[in-house]
Design a protein around this motif. Sequence first.
Motif, PDB file in Angstrom:
ATOM      1  N   UNK A 226       0.868  -1.216   0.010  1.00  0.00           N
ATOM      2  CA  UNK A 226      -0.037  -0.042   0.055  1.00  0.00           C
ATOM      3  C   UNK A 226       0.772   1.372   0.318  1.00  0.00           C
ATOM      4  N   UNK A 227       0.312   2.269  -0.407  1.00  0.00           N
ATOM      5  CA  UNK A 227       1.029   3.690  -0.526  1.00  0.00           C
ATOM      6  C   UNK A 227       0.666   4.411   0.766  1.00  0.00           C
ATOM      7  N   UNK A 228       1.767   5.547   1.114  1.00  0.00           N
ATOM      8  CA  UNK A 228       1.463   6.272   2.240  1.00  0.00           C
ATOM      9  C   UNK A 228       0.089   6.889   2.215  1.00  0.00           C
ATOM     10  N   UNK A 229      -0.222   7.451   3.412  1.00  0.00           N
ATOM     11  CA  UNK A 229      -1.450   7.875   3.494  1.00  0.00           C
ATOM     12  C   UNK A 229      -1.378   9.660   2.698  1.00  0.00           C
ATOM     13  N   UNK A 230      -2.725   9.869   2.169  1.00  0.00           N
ATOM     14  CA  UNK A 230      -2.561  11.227   1.471  1.00  0.00           C
ATOM     15  C   UNK A 230      -1.772  12.350   2.221  1.00  0.00           C
ATOM     16  N   UNK A 231      -1.022  13.204   1.798  1.00  0.00           N
ATOM     17  CA  UNK A 231      -0.414  14.309   2.584  1.00  0.00           C
ATOM     18  C   UNK A 231      -1.541  15.080   3.152  1.00  0.00           C
ATOM     19  N   UNK A 232      -1.481  15.497   4.391  1.00  0.00           N
ATOM     20  CA  UNK A 232      -2.486  16.501   5.085  1.00  0.00           C
ATOM     21  C   UNK A 232      -1.939  17.973   5.256  1.00  0.00           C
ATOM     22  N   UNK A 233      -0.587  18.211   5.185  1.00  0.00           N
ATOM     23  CA  UNK A 233       0.034  19.432   5.480  1.00  0.00           C
ATOM     24  C   UNK A 233       1.519  19.334   5.455  1.00  0.00           C
ATOM     25  N   UNK A 234       2.071  20.263   5.740  1.00  0.00           N
ATOM     26  CA  UNK A 234       3.831  20.273   5.813  1.00  0.00           C
ATOM     27  C   UNK A 234       4.214  19.379   6.525  1.00  0.00           C
ATOM     28  N   UNK A 235       3.740  18.748   7.622  1.00  0.00           N
ATOM     29  CA  UNK A 235       4.264  17.651   8.409  1.00  0.00           C
ATOM     30  C   UNK A 235       4.497  16.390   7.527  1.00  0.00           C
ATOM     31  N   UNK A 236       4.207  16.443   6.455  1.00  0.00           N
ATOM     32  CA  UNK A 236       4.210  15.162   5.508  1.00  0.00           C
ATOM     33  C   UNK A 236       5.826  15.378   4.994  1.00  0.00           C
ATOM     34  N   UNK A 237       6.452  16.663   4.958  1.00  0.00           N
ATOM     35  CA  UNK A 237       7.541  16.688   4.669  1.00  0.00           C
ATOM     36  C   UNK A 237       8.811  16.082   5.418  1.00  0.00           C
ATOM     37  N   UNK A 238       8.409  16.012   6.523  1.00  0.00           N
ATOM     38  CA  UNK A 238       9.523  15.346   7.676  1.00  0.00           C
ATOM     39  C   UNK A 238       8.819  14.207   8.225  1.00  0.00           C
ATOM     40  N   UNK A 239       8.004  13.418   7.342  1.00  0.00           N
ATOM     41  CA  UNK A 239       7.679  12.193   7.803  1.00  0.00           C
ATOM     42  C   UNK A 239       8.066  11.279   6.814  1.00  0.00           C
ATOM     43  N   UNK A 240       9.104  10.202   7.495  1.00  0.00           N
ATOM     44  CA  UNK A 240       9.890   9.407   6.479  1.00  0.00           C
ATOM     45  C   UNK A 240       8.983   8.634   5.447  1.00  0.00           C
ATOM     46  N   UNK A 241       7.581   8.449   5.924  1.00  0.00           N
ATOM     47  CA  UNK A 241       6.721   7.750   4.902  1.00  0.00           C
ATOM     48  C   UNK A 241       6.668   8.672   3.469  1.00  0.00           C
ATOM     49  N   UNK A 242       6.730   9.951   3.617  1.00  0.00           N
ATOM     50  CA  UNK A 242       6.368  10.649   2.420  1.00  0.00           C
ATOM     51  C   UNK A 242       7.586  11.565   1.962  1.00  0.00           C
ATOM     52  N   UNK A 243       8.678  11.907   2.738  1.00  0.00           N
ATOM     53  CA  UNK A 243       9.759  12.778   2.570  1.00  0.00           C
ATOM     54  C   UNK A 243      10.449  12.587   1.221  1.00  0.00           C
ATOM     55  N   UNK A 244      10.765  11.234   1.248  1.00  0.00           N
ATOM     56  CA  UNK A 244      11.340  10.525   0.011  1.00  0.00           C
ATOM     57  C   UNK A 244      10.655  10.692  -1.104  1.00  0.00           C
ATOM     58  N   UNK A 245       9.467  11.167  -1.347  1.00  0.00           N
ATOM     59  CA  UNK A 245       8.429  11.323  -2.334  1.00  0.00           C
ATOM     60  C   UNK A 245       8.317  12.677  -2.885  1.00  0.00           C
ATOM     61  N   UNK A 246       8.897  13.564  -2.137  1.00  0.00           N
ATOM     62  CA  UNK A 246       8.799  14.976  -2.384  1.00  0.00           C
ATOM     63  C   UNK A 246       9.877  15.638  -3.040  1.00  0.00           C
ATOM     64  N   UNK A 247       9.732  16.703  -3.753  1.00  0.00           N
ATOM     65  CA  UNK A 247      10.764  17.681  -4.455  1.00  0.00           C
ATOM     66  C   UNK A 247      10.313  19.243  -3.868  1.00  0.00           C
ATOM     67  N   UNK A 248      10.966  20.039  -3.460  1.00  0.00           N
ATOM     68  CA  UNK A 248      10.620  21.464  -3.256  1.00  0.00           C
ATOM     69  C   UNK A 248      11.718  22.515  -3.539  1.00  0.00           C
ATOM     70  N   UNK A 249      11.452  23.544  -3.993  1.00  0.00           N
ATOM     71  CA  UNK A 249      12.393  24.621  -4.402  1.00  0.00           C
ATOM     72  C   UNK A 249      13.240  25.130  -3.253  1.00  0.00           C
ATOM     73  N   UNK A 250      14.475  25.117  -3.496  1.00  0.00           N
ATOM     74  CA  UNK A 250      15.484  25.704  -2.634  1.00  0.00           C
ATOM     75  C   UNK A 250      15.289  27.143  -2.331  1.00  0.00           C
ATOM     76  N   UNK A 251      15.099  27.234  -0.698  1.00  0.00           N
ATOM     77  CA  UNK A 251      15.009  28.774  -0.508  1.00  0.00           C
ATOM     78  C   UNK A 251      16.116  29.468  -0.670  1.00  0.00           C
ATOM     79  N   UNK A 252      17.354  28.851  -0.882  1.00  0.00           N
ATOM     80  CA  UNK A 252      18.547  29.757  -1.086  1.00  0.00           C
ATOM     81  C   UNK A 252      18.232  30.367  -2.557  1.00  0.00           C
ATOM     82  N   UNK A 253      17.801  30.068  -3.515  1.00  0.00           N
ATOM     83  CA  UNK A 253      17.820  29.991  -4.908  1.00  0.00           C
ATOM     84  C   UNK A 253      16.532  30.513  -5.424  1.00  0.00           C
ATOM     85  N   UNK A 254      15.305  30.163  -4.876  1.00  0.00           N
ATOM     86  CA  UNK A 254      14.097  30.183  -5.432  1.00  0.00           C
ATOM     87  C   UNK A 254      13.235  31.076  -4.339  1.00  0.00           C
ATOM     88  N   UNK A 255      12.394  32.137  -5.216  1.00  0.00           N
ATOM     89  CA  UNK A 255      11.622  32.820  -4.368  1.00  0.00           C
ATOM     90  C   UNK A 255      10.166  32.035  -3.849  1.00  0.00           C
TER      91      UNK A 255
END
Length: 416
Positions: free
Chosen positions: A169-198
């Motif tokens: 089964x897949x991980x649960x549907x993300x509900x908020x920003x806590x998904x980004x530091x959840x081991x079940x979700x983190x490896x499935x996410x790509x985010x813009x780098x705040x050092x180089x992206x508005x």
Amino acid sequence: MASRFRERLAGRGARRVRIFAAFTCAAVVLAAGCADTDRGSAAVRVLTYRDFHLPADALEAFTAETGIEIVVFREDTPADVIELLERSRAHPVADVVVGIDTLDLQYVIDSGLTVPYAPLAPGPLVEDLAVEAHALTPISYLDACLNYLPSFYVTPERRIDELPDAEFGPPPVPRGLEALHDPAHAGTAVIPDAATSRMGIYLLVALERLYPERGGDEVTPWPQILDQMLRWGVELAPTWEIATFERFAGGEPPLLRPISQDDPDPVTLESLRGRLPMTWGTTGLPSVYAQYQPGLPEALDIAVVTDDCVRIGFYAGVVAGAQNQSLGGRLIDAMGEPLFQFGVSDRFGSRPARSDILSTPEWQEFGVRVHPYRPDPAYVGANWKVWQLTWSQVVRNFQTGPPPPEPEVTVTLPGN
């Protein structure tokens, strides 16, 4: 088409401004017939940056109605726009600046880079966009949120005689920003780098709100959250465009749902060919993807996480000391009119500042409305550059530091 050509030409002319601190007759020959701009001509010089969208048809209509030509100069980034306004304060290179966002709003006002201007016939505005004393005029806004691929999170149906398979089964549907530091979700996410992206900085603002760096013992500060995100596998992209259009797997019509674990066709990271099912985008991103489809699609495999969003406003102002302030004010009046407001949506998913403008068909079908966090421009403006430096330090420490220690596992044998 002529207006688009003028804009491209003026965009190149903006680089001349960097070198000579003035634009020459060659930069405006098509737009204003090489009029004597030192004496004030029927031309308005507009300064913005590469990613801010100005609807060409609305600019053409303004020129046709008023006879006032528009020359657009584009810098690369919002920071370049602020820098140019400061360097040319004695002899402004523009009459109007467009695209000042919530991050720089208070700085522009406090620095006196613009002068107050009250539009002649303002329409009703989206809540909390108005600026006190008409210091700047709201033009558009965006709500930045997590976006995800719904088909990735679909659990295949089981027959009656099948047992659940947790690994399948897949991980649960993300509900908020806590998904980004959840081991079940983190490896499935790509985010813009705040050092180089508005857009990455907008994510940083949202993280600071939820996990303040000085929030006390009850809250894990966001620098530690960011370190966890990176260690669990969140991918950083240098720009929002790369994160959204190259690494994120959204936008295509939904895949067929798997019907059984015995005959599965699940959407997995492998089946996405290296692309990822979650990213930081906007509530308008589904409508942006719909614009790339031939005709209005019936469905899209992209959805918005409606919690933990942040609202960013974009503003225009009359440049302090500009030659043609009165003409610049007329242009700002036009930017609040329905034609301009209807066309202001862009590839980031921004929305008109006026609340009474009908949405595009793509937005009506796929746009999502949320109740976002509205950052205080004074607080964010005073702190976001410091937060950005901290972000860069955390990322640098992660990339150059030693690998995280292996977890210790203790095995207790029966009878011991």
